[in-house]
Design a protein around this motif. Structure first.
Motif, short mmCIF file in Angstrom:
data_model
loop_
_atom_site.label_atom_id
_atom_site.label_comp_id
_atom_site.label_asym_id
_atom_site.label_seq_id
_atom_site.Cartn_x
_atom_site.Cartn_y
_atom_site.Cartn_z
N UNK A 44 0.86 -1.22 0.16
CA UNK A 44 -0.20 -0.04 -0.07
C UNK A 44 0.93 1.33 -0.04
N UNK A 45 1.98 1.11 0.60
CA UNK A 45 2.94 2.27 0.84
C UNK A 45 3.46 2.74 -0.73
N UNK A 46 3.68 1.80 -1.30
CA UNK A 46 4.34 1.87 -2.91
C UNK A 46 3.18 2.61 -3.53
N UNK A 47 2.06 2.26 -3.42
CA UNK A 47 0.85 2.44 -4.28
C UNK A 47 0.52 3.84 -3.86
N UNK A 48 0.62 4.21 -2.78
CA UNK A 48 0.31 5.65 -2.04
C UNK A 48 1.54 6.66 -2.69
N UNK A 49 2.63 6.25 -2.78
CA UNK A 49 3.75 7.02 -3.29
C UNK A 49 3.61 7.13 -4.72
N UNK A 50 2.91 6.22 -5.53
CA UNK A 50 2.76 6.11 -7.04
C UNK A 50 1.58 7.45 -7.18
N UNK A 51 0.43 7.28 -6.39
CA UNK A 51 -0.44 8.28 -6.27
C UNK A 51 0.29 9.78 -6.00
N UNK A 52 1.19 9.79 -5.27
CA UNK A 52 1.90 10.94 -4.97
C UNK A 52 2.52 11.53 -6.31
N UNK A 53 3.25 10.67 -7.03
CA UNK A 53 3.75 11.11 -8.24
C UNK A 53 2.83 11.64 -9.26
N UNK A 54 1.55 10.95 -9.43
CA UNK A 54 0.40 11.36 -10.20
C UNK A 54 -0.01 12.64 -9.94
N UNK A 55 0.02 12.94 -8.61
CA UNK A 55 -0.62 14.07 -8.11
C UNK A 55 0.52 15.31 -8.21
N UNK A 56 1.81 14.71 -8.35
CA UNK A 56 2.65 15.83 -8.58
C UNK A 56 2.62 16.25 -10.08
N UNK A 57 2.55 15.15 -10.91
CA UNK A 57 2.42 15.69 -12.41
C UNK A 57 1.29 16.61 -12.64
N UNK A 58 0.03 16.26 -12.08
CA UNK A 58 -1.06 17.06 -12.07
C UNK A 58 -0.73 18.41 -11.66
N UNK A 59 -0.06 18.59 -10.56
CA UNK A 59 0.05 19.89 -9.73
C UNK A 59 1.25 20.60 -10.66
N UNK A 60 2.27 20.16 -11.17
CA UNK A 60 3.19 20.81 -11.79
C UNK A 60 2.58 21.35 -13.16
#
Length: 205
Positions: free
Chosen positions: A45-61
């Motif tokens: 779950x931690x890896x998938x949570x971090x994956x979503x963080x990367x997705x969120x960062x892409x959207x944010x940037x």
């Protein structure tokens, strides 16, 4: 511009900054797919949570890139989009974490460790790319802080991998995932409060 020592605050209006931001967006998008797949493979779950963080960062940037030079009201509504997306990710991670608490079997620590190290390298690379532009307006500053904090988060994922390996349980993984989810939700609340304040400001009317 502010990041170079002048009094005028840097607002992102630089071709070099835009190129760097595009490169960081590409890195984050690639790592989303890598970590989401690895998280499914390892049952983490931690890896998938971090994956979503990367997705969120892409959207944010991406949103940051789109609103550079825009009016105050446009930037405020862009912040609302960022806040809502962070809240959605946080709630998804919290739900997934709660569901998997009762699922038997620990995640694969070796996959978590390897991919966690790769994610850390990606975020450190992003930090280095953006180092020149770590100072500026809120739009620019948020990008730098996001990348820096993500590198810290990746260290937490690697610690979770070590905890899983030592305890042979999924609890370290779930604890880290829950903490990351709480960070998403907390950041969302802060962004939405600030954006609401900016939308009420006279210059945004």
């Amino acid at each position: 511009m502010g990041c170079c020592g002048n009094e005028t605050q840097f607002e992102g209006l630089s071709p070099d900054y835009r190129r760097r931001l595009w490169l960081v967006i590409a890195i984050n998008a690639a790592m989303f797919f890598v970590e989401m797949g690895a998280g499914a493979l390892a049952g983490s779950r931690a890896l998938q949570a971090d994956a979503l963080d990367f997705a969120g960062d892409s959207l944010t940037y991406g949103v940051t890139l789109a609103v550079i030079g825009s009016a105050a009201r446009v930037r405020a509504w862009a912040a609302v989009v960022k806040g809502v997306s962070l809240a959605a990710m946080g709630l998804w991670v919290l739900g997934a974490t709660a569901y998997h608490v009762l699922v038997a079997g620990a995640p694969r620590a070796e996959v978590m460790g390897v991919v966690g190290f790769l994610a850390l390298a990606a975020n450190v690379t992003s930090v280095v790319i953006l180092m020149r532009y770590k100072e500026g307006d809120a739009n620019v500053r948020s990008v730098w802080l996001c990348s820096r904090n993500d590198a810290i988060g990746n260290v937490a994922v690697m610690l979770a991998a070590a905890g899983v390996w030592l305890t042979a349980t999924r609890w370290p993984d779930l604890v880290v995932a829950a903490i990351m989810a709480a960070v998403f939700v907390t950041s969302s609340v802060q962004i939405l409060r600030q954006s609401a304040s900016e939308l009420r400001a006279p210059e945004a009317a």
